[in-house]
Write a protein that holds these residues in place. Structure first.
Motif, PDB file in Angstrom:
ATOM      1  N   LEU A  69       0.951  -1.408  -0.096  1.00  0.00           N
ATOM      2  CA  LEU A  69      -0.161   0.024   0.002  1.00  0.00           C
ATOM      3  C   LEU A  69       0.842   1.286  -0.069  1.00  0.00           C
ATOM      4  O   LEU A  69       0.448   2.079  -0.790  1.00  0.00           O
ATOM      5  CB  LEU A  69      -0.949  -0.153   1.357  1.00  0.00           C
ATOM      6  CG  LEU A  69      -2.161   0.909   1.150  1.00  0.00           C
ATOM      7  CD1 LEU A  69      -3.279   0.475   1.815  1.00  0.00           C
ATOM      8  CD2 LEU A  69      -1.684   2.377   1.877  1.00  0.00           C
ATOM      9  N   MET A 109     -10.486  -2.019   4.748  1.00  0.00           N
ATOM     10  CA  MET A 109      -9.450  -0.971   4.856  1.00  0.00           C
ATOM     11  C   MET A 109      -8.552  -0.920   5.792  1.00  0.00           C
ATOM     12  O   MET A 109      -7.194  -0.866   5.778  1.00  0.00           O
ATOM     13  CB  MET A 109      -9.954   0.425   4.420  1.00  0.00           C
ATOM     14  CG  MET A 109     -10.691   0.628   3.083  1.00  0.00           C
ATOM     15  SD  MET A 109     -11.200   2.383   2.524  1.00  0.00           S
ATOM     16  CE  MET A 109     -12.785   2.423   3.583  1.00  0.00           C
ATOM     17  N   PHE A 162      -7.118  -3.012  -1.812  1.00  0.00           N
ATOM     18  CA  PHE A 162      -6.949  -1.712  -1.575  1.00  0.00           C
ATOM     19  C   PHE A 162      -5.385  -1.542  -1.360  1.00  0.00           C
ATOM     20  O   PHE A 162      -4.928  -0.366  -1.773  1.00  0.00           O
ATOM     21  CB  PHE A 162      -7.755  -1.422  -0.116  1.00  0.00           C
ATOM     22  CG  PHE A 162      -7.825  -0.014   0.227  1.00  0.00           C
ATOM     23  CD1 PHE A 162      -8.442   0.606  -0.402  1.00  0.00           C
ATOM     24  CD2 PHE A 162      -6.827   0.437   1.196  1.00  0.00           C
ATOM     25  CE1 PHE A 162      -8.652   2.079   0.161  1.00  0.00           C
ATOM     26  CE2 PHE A 162      -7.177   1.701   1.836  1.00  0.00           C
ATOM     27  CZ  PHE A 162      -7.784   2.721   1.177  1.00  0.00           C
ATOM     28  N   SER A 163      -4.649  -2.568  -1.068  1.00  0.00           N
ATOM     29  CA  SER A 163      -3.091  -2.357  -0.987  1.00  0.00           C
ATOM     30  C   SER A 163      -2.610  -2.321  -2.606  1.00  0.00           C
ATOM     31  O   SER A 163      -1.697  -1.245  -2.599  1.00  0.00           O
ATOM     32  CB  SER A 163      -2.520  -3.300  -0.278  1.00  0.00           C
ATOM     33  OG  SER A 163      -2.678  -3.528   0.912  1.00  0.00           O
ATOM     34  N   ILE A 180      -4.121  -0.886  -4.954  1.00  0.00           N
ATOM     35  CA  ILE A 180      -4.780   0.368  -5.218  1.00  0.00           C
ATOM     36  C   ILE A 180      -3.813   1.519  -4.964  1.00  0.00           C
ATOM     37  O   ILE A 180      -3.156   2.487  -5.621  1.00  0.00           O
ATOM     38  CB  ILE A 180      -6.161   0.870  -5.143  1.00  0.00           C
ATOM     39  CG1 ILE A 180      -7.285  -0.001  -5.816  1.00  0.00           C
ATOM     40  CG2 ILE A 180      -6.374   2.418  -5.084  1.00  0.00           C
ATOM     41  CD1 ILE A 180      -8.442   0.098  -5.221  1.00  0.00           C
ATOM     42  N   GLY A 181      -3.171   1.132  -3.626  1.00  0.00           N
ATOM     43  CA  GLY A 181      -2.365   2.223  -3.039  1.00  0.00           C
ATOM     44  C   GLY A 181      -0.833   2.244  -3.653  1.00  0.00           C
ATOM     45  O   GLY A 181      -0.366   3.210  -3.943  1.00  0.00           O
ATOM     46  N   ALA A 185     -11.841   6.037   0.185  1.00  0.00           N
ATOM     47  CA  ALA A 185     -12.721   6.131   1.573  1.00  0.00           C
ATOM     48  C   ALA A 185     -13.526   7.113   1.744  1.00  0.00           C
ATOM     49  O   ALA A 185     -14.838   7.292   2.238  1.00  0.00           O
ATOM     50  CB  ALA A 185     -11.463   6.482   2.676  1.00  0.00           C
ATOM     51  N   LEU A 208      -1.682   6.806  -2.456  1.00  0.00           N
ATOM     52  CA  LEU A 208      -2.278   7.176  -1.215  1.00  0.00           C
ATOM     53  C   LEU A 208      -3.462   8.174  -1.541  1.00  0.00           C
ATOM     54  O   LEU A 208      -4.562   7.785  -0.660  1.00  0.00           O
ATOM     55  CB  LEU A 208      -1.516   7.551  -0.242  1.00  0.00           C
ATOM     56  CG  LEU A 208      -0.440   6.725   0.189  1.00  0.00           C
ATOM     57  CD1 LEU A 208       0.530   7.050   1.242  1.00  0.00           C
ATOM     58  CD2 LEU A 208      -1.079   5.358   0.604  1.00  0.00           C
ATOM     59  N   CYS A 253      -6.500   5.955  -2.367  1.00  0.00           N
ATOM     60  CA  CYS A 253      -7.155   5.339  -1.413  1.00  0.00           C
ATOM     61  C   CYS A 253      -7.926   6.247  -0.687  1.00  0.00           C
ATOM     62  O   CYS A 253      -9.061   5.844  -0.040  1.00  0.00           O
ATOM     63  CB  CYS A 253      -5.956   4.654  -0.636  1.00  0.00           C
ATOM     64  SG  CYS A 253      -4.889   3.300  -1.164  1.00  0.00           S
ATOM     65  N   ASN A 271      -6.117  -3.925   5.545  1.00  0.00           N
ATOM     66  CA  ASN A 271      -4.975  -3.508   4.748  1.00  0.00           C
ATOM     67  C   ASN A 271      -3.941  -2.395   5.200  1.00  0.00           C
ATOM     68  O   ASN A 271      -2.795  -2.289   4.814  1.00  0.00           O
ATOM     69  CB  ASN A 271      -5.538  -2.764   3.274  1.00  0.00           C
ATOM     70  CG  ASN A 271      -6.142  -3.919   2.334  1.00  0.00           C
ATOM     71  OD1 ASN A 271      -5.414  -4.224   1.338  1.00  0.00           O
ATOM     72  ND2 ASN A 271      -7.301  -4.288   2.688  1.00  0.00           N
TER      73      ASN A 271
END
Length: 402
Positions: free
Chosen positions: A266, A351, A294-295, A297-298, A310, A303, A306, A354
């Motif tokens: 992430l 989330m 999610f990681s 995507i990071g 959220a 970030l 991410c 992750n």
């Protein structure tokens, strides 16, 4: 002749636009026109954005997942999971839209019937279920495999909302709180037997939130909270799955390979990411396309991406609760609040895992993680949410509750 032809070609698109405008206009009384003006188009837009992000994210994670699950006898192409995700969305999105067009009373009956069917399927899982990675949660074969607990979540929420609403609409002395407690307890026992501790947490948490919203007394809530704490304590001492995961999280005991690599992945892309397809840490993740997307995507989108995701989840929940401020029908209030809460808790758990802020639970990120049962079940739940939050813009608030 040429001039007449040119005029006809120009007039045709205008006529088509007028016809379409008449079909969905405020004055149109057909089903599509009513749906278009009654549906919460902001919620529809937000979930469309999530679905688009999900497709991009699964495309980014698919090569890592395909490489991990390929072997000598079976080779997956790099975008195997991306193509399958398109198939799931091609089923889920129409399902969501069709359910969102249902009259509210019909949607309630549909959900109650679904609750009965899915509860029966959950009862059959120990006998007919398929075991995958030490867990028996699925029924079926191949592409026809489904996870009953995923489908039961939205239906359970509607059934619970209906039971709790009877205290207000029928008789305040009805023992509906204890009826929902028994139902939740039986579901929790069935889920822990699979084992599926994460889903158990979601069912229990949503039930408690719905009790609070329904106006259950502080004394009952306090007693249930004490039972909940005692249950978690008992699970830690007597339920090996919970013991292992809590110890891994709190005391760094056992194998922390998954959560450690998720956090490294992430943060590997910094604020703006390595770029689509350029991530390297994702190849070390055990479930890059589901639990730990999610990681991914990071790493590849940063970030900032991410944080944006959220915020989208938060915007959906806030939008629903703002719309419910003037809701007078207790059933629609509880059902909509419960569905939004389930959506939020599931996203929050994924989330948090992750980010190494919660024990690993095998929880998908709504509309973003890969998965057939998850996508279709979420589509059903969001379709019900869109149906229950529909409002006739021509009626005053007093008439909407009738």
């Amino acid at each position: 002749m040429n001039m007449e032809s040119a005029i006809a070609k120009t007039a045709a698109p205008k006529a088509q636009r007028r016809a379409f405008g008449d079909y969905i206009g405020r004055s149109h009384k057909g089903p599509l026109g009513e749906w278009f003006w009654e549906i919460d188009r902001v919620l529809l837009l937000l979930v469309t954005i999530l679905i688009s992000i999900g497709l991009i994210a699964v495309a980014a994670a698919s090569p890592a997942a395909a490489g991990r699950y390929s072997g000598d006898s079976l080779q997956f192409q790099q975008l195997h999971y991306f193509y399958r995700q398109i198939v799931w969305f091609s089923v889920g999105v129409p399902v969501m839209l069709v359910i969102s067009t249902m009259p509210k009373e019909f949607a309630k009956r549909f959900a109650l019937a679904g609750a009965v069917c899915c509860f029966v399927l959950l009862l059959l899982v120990p006998f007919l279920g398929n075991e995958v990675n030490g867990a028996r949660r699925w029924i079926g074969y191949g592409m026809a495999t489904l996870q009953p607990s995923e489908f039961l979540k939205p239906f359970f929420i509607v059934a619970t909302a209906w039971l709790l609403s009877l205290r207000v609409t029928q008789d305040p002395t009805l023992p509906v709180v204890w009826a929902t407690a028994i139902l939740t307890g039986v579901i929790a026992l069935l889920l822990m037997r699979q084992p599926d501790f994460g889903q158990t947490v979601i069912f229990g948490s949503v039930w408690i939130v719905m009790l609070m919203i329904s106006g259950v007394s502080a004394k009952i809530l306090g007693g249930l909270s004490a039972l909940g704490i005692a249950g978690i304590g008992s699970a830690y001492f007597f339920y090996p799955v919970a013991t292992t995961r809590i110890n891994n999280f709190l005391f760094a005991e056992g194998d922390s390979y998954q959560v450690d690599n998720a956090m490294r992945t992430l943060t590997n892309g910094g604020f703006f990411g390595t770029g689509p397809g350029d991530g390297e840490m994702k190849y070390r993740l055990p479930e890059p396309h589901t639990d730990y997307i999610f990681s991914v995507i990071g790493e590849e989108f940063g970030l900032v991406a991410c944080l944006a995701i959220a915020l989208i989840f938060g915007a959906i929940v806030v939008r629903v609760f703002v719309k419910l401020i003037n809701e007078e029908n207790i059933f629609y209030l509880l059902a909509s609040a419960g569905l939004a809460t389930q959506f939020a808790i599931q996203a929050l758990i994924n989330m948090a895992v992750n980010l190494d802020m919660a024990p690993s639970k095998g929880m998908t990120l709504p509309f973003i993680s890969y998965g057939g049962s998850s996508i279709i079940a979420l589509s059903i739940g969001f379709g019900l949410l869109l149906a229950f939050t529909r409002r006739n813009p021509h009626l005053p608030a007093l008439d909407r509750r009738l």
